[in-house]
Scaffold this motif. Structure first.
Motif, short mmCIF file in Angstrom:
data_model
loop_
_atom_site.label_atom_id
_atom_site.label_comp_id
_atom_site.label_asym_id
_atom_site.label_seq_id
_atom_site.Cartn_x
_atom_site.Cartn_y
_atom_site.Cartn_z
N UNK A 1 0.84 -1.09 0.07
CA UNK A 1 -0.05 0.00 0.11
C UNK A 1 1.12 1.29 -0.03
N UNK A 2 2.07 1.18 0.67
CA UNK A 2 2.93 2.32 0.78
C UNK A 2 3.88 2.42 -0.48
N UNK A 3 4.35 1.23 -1.07
CA UNK A 3 5.21 1.38 -1.86
C UNK A 3 4.69 1.16 -3.49
N UNK A 4 4.63 1.93 -4.43
CA UNK A 4 4.12 1.58 -5.73
C UNK A 4 5.02 0.85 -6.57
N UNK A 5 4.65 0.49 -7.76
CA UNK A 5 5.40 -0.04 -8.61
C UNK A 5 6.33 -1.14 -8.23
N UNK A 6 6.00 -2.02 -7.45
CA UNK A 6 6.48 -3.29 -6.94
C UNK A 6 6.63 -4.15 -8.38
N UNK A 7 7.79 -4.82 -8.91
CA UNK A 7 7.96 -5.52 -9.97
C UNK A 7 7.31 -6.78 -9.55
N UNK A 8 7.08 -7.69 -10.59
CA UNK A 8 6.71 -9.07 -10.46
C UNK A 8 7.82 -10.14 -9.86
N UNK A 9 9.08 -9.86 -10.21
CA UNK A 9 10.15 -10.60 -9.61
C UNK A 9 10.38 -10.35 -8.39
N UNK A 10 9.81 -9.05 -7.97
CA UNK A 10 10.20 -8.80 -6.31
C UNK A 10 9.09 -9.24 -5.42
N UNK A 11 8.09 -9.76 -5.87
CA UNK A 11 6.91 -9.99 -4.82
C UNK A 11 7.03 -11.00 -4.15
N UNK A 12 7.65 -12.08 -4.58
CA UNK A 12 8.12 -13.35 -3.72
C UNK A 12 9.08 -12.90 -2.76
N UNK A 13 9.93 -12.16 -3.16
CA UNK A 13 11.13 -11.60 -2.15
C UNK A 13 10.44 -10.64 -0.83
N UNK A 14 9.48 -9.79 -1.39
CA UNK A 14 8.72 -9.15 -0.33
C UNK A 14 7.84 -9.94 0.59
N UNK A 15 7.49 -11.34 -0.14
CA UNK A 15 6.67 -12.20 0.86
C UNK A 15 7.63 -13.01 1.68
N UNK A 16 8.64 -13.47 1.34
CA UNK A 16 9.67 -14.12 2.17
C UNK A 16 10.28 -13.16 3.23
N UNK A 17 10.51 -12.03 2.90
CA UNK A 17 11.31 -11.15 3.58
C UNK A 17 10.01 -10.71 4.87
N UNK A 18 8.86 -10.52 4.64
CA UNK A 18 7.79 -10.40 5.43
C UNK A 18 7.65 -11.39 6.43
N UNK A 19 7.70 -12.60 6.09
CA UNK A 19 7.74 -13.77 6.73
C UNK A 19 8.93 -13.71 7.99
N UNK A 20 9.89 -13.69 7.36
CA UNK A 20 11.28 -13.43 7.96
C UNK A 20 11.29 -12.42 9.35
N UNK A 21 10.63 -11.25 9.04
CA UNK A 21 10.45 -10.41 10.00
C UNK A 21 9.38 -10.63 10.93
#
Length: 499
Positions: free
Chosen positions: A298-318
């Motif tokens: 919601x805060x960061x626009x223009x997240x690319x397709x190849x970065x979505x999985x990285x955001x997901x695993x990093x969010x679970x890591x946090x």
């Protein structure tokens, strides 16, 4: 001297044996009734019936010679003394010296051992009788040395030393004790409670509504349990409702994204359900992970397709470091992505997420409210598992992301109670539930209908990770309950309004 005496006596006995052996006199021992000897080789019986006349040749002669030697040795030694020494276990073991003589028979070897033991015992007694004064002096000397050692090791301080220790000055504090006086807390319970309420109201500005007379106090029986925090629990939940309003998720927030869509988000979260099961993470970790993903997208626009999985695993890591006791290593998250990212990528994404969210992960999760509402409804564990199933299905669905966590929890527990009890909704949603949740039946009815539609269509959906998860027996297999395919849920899903 003692050793020389033993050798002389042993030689004398051997000479006597040799003399009798050379004479070759056949002696038949007389029978003695009931005489037994217990030696190192076992229990022996001297009542041996010898029929030597029947035997012929060398065997008979040799047997007669050995019997003769045994009888001579037994006659030469005091038998009562030998018997007492052997019975009391004082007969020496392994004292036979190696020699070139042929091995003796059982009777002869035992008799020889007993005779030698008697000889040594007598020699030792003579030596001790001859030197009684020397033994006494050595014993006294040993006792004296032990007393001296005890005195050295256990020396007690004298009365004078104790007085000197008491006169020593007390240690002086380097810092003044003026600040320590401020740490005193009043023993009055009323003043302590007043101070706690003042601090809580100043920090959080919480104005908890008072409990009406017709509403049950669900925390009344928990005042003796410090873990349940019954004194503060109402203020805590009121504060959580303020936090979920402070950190909202807007409806259709992905409209600001140019690439990421709701289906892609659903695919990511459905995969994270499998990751949670594989790592055996708690449910709080999964709920917090979804909240971090939604807030970041919601805060960061223009997240690319190849970065979505990285955001997901990093969010679970946090989230795992926030909720778990033993969080998985970053290498484990690299492994589940099939090495699509490196550890450096996850660390860099972690810094970006934390910075964008303002280092704040205080937004509450639906599970926290759900436990409170199950307690207010006096629901069973089956009600709780079914309500969790409904909430997890809503987390995967993008159209449900903008609802407050408390709103989802209230709708899920109401639907669970309605399906399992068979009662009307007006009876299921009691005034106690309405008070503690803050929602009326009119508020939660639209959300309940959406949840019912999601449950009905789950078998047709491509995302079945939540459905498969709740087929586990530890979760009561709530996803396979017949009530989820009954008439009540279909009527609820197809109806426009229930009130």
């Amino acid at each position: 001297m003692e050793v020389q005496t033993r050798r002389n006596r042993t030689a004398l006995i051997q000479d006597q044996e040799n003399i009798y052996a050379n004479k070759k006199v056949v002696v038949v021992p007389s029978k003695r009734q009931g005489l037994t000897v217990r030696g190192a080789l076992g229990e022996l019986n001297t009542n041996i019936q010898l029929n030597r006349e029947v035997n012929i040749g060398k065997v008979a002669v040799t047997a007669a010679e050995y019997e003769k030697k045994a009888s001579i040795n037994r006659n030469a030694v005091n038998k009562s003394h030998v018997q007492s020494k052997i019975d009391t276990g004082l007969a020496a073991k392994n004292i036979v010296q190696p020699s070139s003589r042929p091995p003796l028979r059982r009777e002869e070897s035992t008799a020889g051992l007993a005779a030698r033991a008697v000889v040594r015992t007598r020699a030792a007694l003579k030596d001790t009788q001859a030197k009684p004064n020397e033994l006494k002096e050595s014993i006294n000397l040993l006792l004296q040395t032990k007393k001296n050692e005890v005195k050295k090791t256990t020396k007690l301080p004298t009365l004078k030393e104790n007085k000197e220790k008491k006169r020593l000055p007390k240690p002086i504090l380097k810092e003044s004790t003026g600040k320590l006086g401020k740490l005193k807390i009043s023993e009055n319970t009323d003043s302590c409670e007043k101070l706690q309420k003042d601090i809580l109201s100043e920090v959080t500005n919480v104005n908890t509504p008072e409990l009406p007379d017709d509403i049950e106090d669900i925390d009344a029986s928990d005042y003796n349990s410090p873990l349940l925090m019954s004194i503060y629990i109402k203020d805590i939940y009121y504060y959580l409702t303020q936090l979920e309003e402070k950190y909202p998720i807007e409806e259709d927030y992905l409209k600001f994204q140019t690439v990421i869509t709701g289906k892609m988000r659903a695919t990511l979260i459905d995969w994270l359900v499998e990751v949670q099961r594989q790592f055996k993470l708690v449910l709080e970790t999964f709920h917090l992970t979804v909240g971090i993903i939604d807030r970041y997208l919601q805060v960061v626009p223009n997240v690319q397709r190849n970065q979505l999985q990285l955001v997901g695993v990093t969010a679970m890591f946090i989230a795992s470091k926030y909720e778990e006791i033993y969080a998985p290593d970053v290498g484990d998250f690299v492994y589940v992505t099939d090495n699509a990212y490196t550890k450096a990528d996850i660390f860099q994404c972690e810094k970006d997420i934390i910075t964008k969210l303002g280092f704040c992960f205080a937004r509450p999760i639906p599970l926290s409210f759900l436990r409170r509402f199950v307690k207010a409804a006096r629901g069973t564990s089956k009600n709780h598992h079914l309500a969790k199933y409904f909430v997890d299905l809503c987390l995967v669905e993008y159209s449900m992301a903008h609802y407050h966590p408390s709103h989802l929890a209230a709708s899920a527990i109401c639907l669970s109670l309605y399906l399992l009890s068979g009662k009307p909704l007006s009876e299921v949603w009691s005034p106690t539930l309405s008070f503690y949740s803050g929602y009326s039946l009119e508020n939660i009815e639209p959300v309940m209908r959406k949840i019912a539609q999601i449950v009905i269509n789950v078998e047709k959906s491509k995302h079945k990770a939540v459905y498969n998860k709740y087929t586990d027996p530890t979760l009561a297999k709530v996803s396979t309950l017949p009530q989820l395919k009954g008439e009540a849920i279909f009527e609820l899903a197809n109806s426009e309004s229930l009130t």
